[in-house]
Design an enzyme around this catalytic site. Structure first.
Site, PDB file in Angstrom:
ATOM      1  N   ASP A   1       0.842  -1.207   0.000  1.00  0.00           N
ATOM      2  CA  ASP A   1       0.000   0.000   0.000  1.00  0.00           C
ATOM      3  C   ASP A   1       0.876   1.255   0.000  1.00  0.00           C
ATOM      4  O   ASP A   1       0.626   2.209  -0.742  1.00  0.00           O
ATOM      5  CB  ASP A   1      -0.993  -0.004   1.175  1.00  0.00           C
ATOM      6  CG  ASP A   1      -0.403  -0.566   2.461  1.00  0.00           C
ATOM      7  OD1 ASP A   1       0.735  -1.075   2.430  1.00  0.00           O
ATOM      8  OD2 ASP A   1      -1.065  -0.488   3.510  1.00  0.00           O
TER       9      ASP A   1
ATOM     10  N   ASP B   1       1.285  -7.230 -10.853  1.00  0.00           N
ATOM     11  CA  ASP B   1       0.290  -6.979 -11.901  1.00  0.00           C
ATOM     12  C   ASP B   1      -0.319  -5.587 -11.713  1.00  0.00           C
ATOM     13  O   ASP B   1      -0.394  -4.773 -12.634  1.00  0.00           O
ATOM     14  CB  ASP B   1      -0.795  -8.063 -11.780  1.00  0.00           C
ATOM     15  CG  ASP B   1      -1.716  -8.104 -12.980  1.00  0.00           C
ATOM     16  OD1 ASP B   1      -1.442  -7.411 -13.980  1.00  0.00           O
ATOM     17  OD2 ASP B   1      -2.726  -8.836 -12.920  1.00  0.00           O
TER      18      ASP B   1
END
Ligand code: NAD
Length: 346
Positions: free
Chosen positions: A212, A236
């Site tokens: 994050d 990804d």
């Protein structure tokens, strides 16, 4: 393998550039065109036909467009285009996906981020490609679903080694991204990475970030990153985010490699059904993938550099597809952009 949507459009450009390289440098490349994804489902019922696997295993390199699209995206469908792609990566044991993100000065105005943040960005994300939640056991009934995420120490070691060697050949910095405050697989990832880097690559500067926070640091201080290593799903997502540093998903190439020289080379973008068939696709990601193919699988370094230089020169001279055009720029079609890049090969 052209695949679906804009896949056939950009692989046709890649094919042309490979033929131009062969002609200019005196090589002979043999091409085999195979089905994968939705188009393979339509023709054979199977997103990864046996003939495709057999052909790939006989080749030195695999060039792929993209798979998927609304026609095959019914969540209850028995077979899905993405199964072809995941199956191929697993079958060819290409566990390391290299995604370079380099901001060209000529494209600084294309990014939604300020030029003072993006100027000089030159990083590579090394994404683990054959493990994690994308490959774990899946369950689903009417009221619940699950996706299992597993990693072994051996899987982590081999991808971190690829990334650390790459960092050693660049600026000597490696950033490992995980979610070790929540996920057990990430805690293993962090332990294995710390131990391996200390024992085998003490000269490499190692930074560790939670995913994050990394998503934020990629936008606030992208120039600080050299090589990033991370697991399958985080890689990804973060690389699509990183594409905005460059300005368009259509610019980014990738190479998926394993222990052997055989690799899969594909732009990071998907099949872009919204622009398919309109001549709007940016071929640069596919052409950058050709350069990676020439360098990694065919060991043709000068030819690879020539393709990269031609892309850079065409863009520096103002060639733009719609996705990287600013207000007054003339917009080129996919094939016209490729013509401009080929003309720069000289
Ligand atoms: P996408 O990457 O196809 O497109 C996202 C956006 O970027 C779209 O607006 C598209 O027009 C634009 N874009 C992408 N490539 C471009 C290019 N070369 N030039 C100009 N603009 C470009 O992602 P999506 O729309 O979320 O997914 C569409 C389909 O592609 C889905 O079925 C998805 O599963 C599949 N997909 C496949 C791959 C792959 O084959 N490796 C990767 C991602 C998504």
């Amino acid at each position: 393998m052209p695949g679906d949507g804009i896949g056939p459009e950009v692989t046709a450009c890649a094919h042309r550039v490979l033929k131009e390289i062969a002609a200019r440098y005196g090589h002979k490349f043999f091409f085999s065109v195979q089905l994968i994804g939705g188009s393979a489902i339509d023709e054979t019922g199977n997103p990864l036909p046996d003939a495709t696997i057999a052909s790939c295993e006989q080749c030195d390199a695999v060039l792929l467009g993209a798979v998927g699209g609304p026609k095959w995206s019914d969540p209850n469908a028995a077979v899905r285009p993405e199964q072809g792609l995941l199956g191929l990566r697993s079958r060819l044991e290409v566990f390391a996906n290299l995604r370079p993100v380099k901001v060209m000065d000529a494209l600084i105005g294309t990014s939604p981020l300020k030029g003072e943040i993006t100027q000089g960005v030159d990083l590579v994300v090394v994404r683990e490609l054959t493990g994690g939640i994308y490959f774990g056991e899946k369950t689903r009934d009417e009221s619940s679903a699950s996706d299992l995420c597993t990693y072994t120490a051996a899987e982590i070691e081999r991808i971190v080694r690829v990334a650390a060697r790459l960092a050693a050949s660049r600026r000597g910095k490696l950033c490992s991204i995980d979610k070790a405050n929540v996920l057990e697989t990430s805690r293993l990832w962090r332990d294995v990475t710390n131990r391996l880097m200390r024992d085998e690559f003490p000269e490499i500067e190692l930074e560790t970030l939670l995913v994050d926070a990394a998503a934020m640091h990629l936008l606030s201080r992208p120039r600080d990153f050299d090589v990033i290593v991370t697991e399958n799903m985080f890689g990804d997502i973060l690389t699509d985010e990183a594409s905005m540093l460059v300005g368009s998903l259509g610019m980014l190439p990738s190479a998926s490699i394993g222990e052997s020289a055989l690799g899969i080379y594909e732009p990071i973008h998907g099949s872009a059904p919204d622009i398919a068939g309109k001549g709007l696709a940016n071929p640069c990601g596919a052409l950058g993938s050709v350069a990676m193919l020439l360098r990694h699988s065919l060991k043709l370094d000068a030819e690879a550099s020539a393709v990269e230089a031609a892309i850079g020169a065409a863009i520096a001279a103002g060639a733009r597809t719609a996705d990287i055009a600013c207000d007054d720029d003339a917009v080129l079609s996919t094939t016209d952009m490729t013509d401009r890049i080929i003309s720069e090969l000289d």
